[in-house]
Write a protein that holds these residues in place. Structure first.
Motif: not given
Length: 129
Positions: A98-102
């Motif tokens: 989630g962090v990487a995608a955002a």
């Protein structure tokens, strides 16, 4: 917004995540893997806040991913000490994703908005970027 103030949203959202992790149980639908989707979403918000903060602080975008993934790991460790909760490596994987995608999406958005050449956002170490 100043460099220090840019970190306030990320710190506030991290506090929300911590308070939710401190609860023995959380209401969630009885759908398989919905908890992973919820982890991904909560940490995507954190990732966007971190991306904003590192961008405003002229730091490399990779730092946002590292901080978010590390916070996700610490959150799973925190759950070891909460009655009724337990750590799960797959929750951490969903957190980090989630962090990487955002952060990736924030970086792409900044590029499309015409961020100046050489800005911190231009140093995103993602394949194909």
């Amino acid at each position: 917004m100043g460099r220090v103030a840019a970190w306030v949203p990320a710190l506030a959202w991290a506090a929300v995540i911590f308070s939710l992790s401190a609860q023995p149980t959380l209401p969630a639908p009885e759908v398989p893997y919905v908890d992973k989707v919820l982890h991904f979403g909560a940490y995507a918000v954190l990732g966007a806040c971190l991306a904003f903060a590192v961008h405003r602080s002229s730091l490399p975008m990779a730092l946002a991913v590292l901080l978010g993934a590390a916070y996700g790991a610490s959150d799973e460790i925190h759950q070891m000490f909460v009655p009724g909760r337990s750590p799960d490596v797959f929750d951490w994987v969903a957190d980090a994703a989630g962090v990487a995608a955002a952060v990736y999406l924030y970086s792409r958005w900044r590029v499309r908005r015409g961020a100046p050449a050489g800005a911190a956002v231009a140093r995103v170490p993602f394949p194909g970027a």
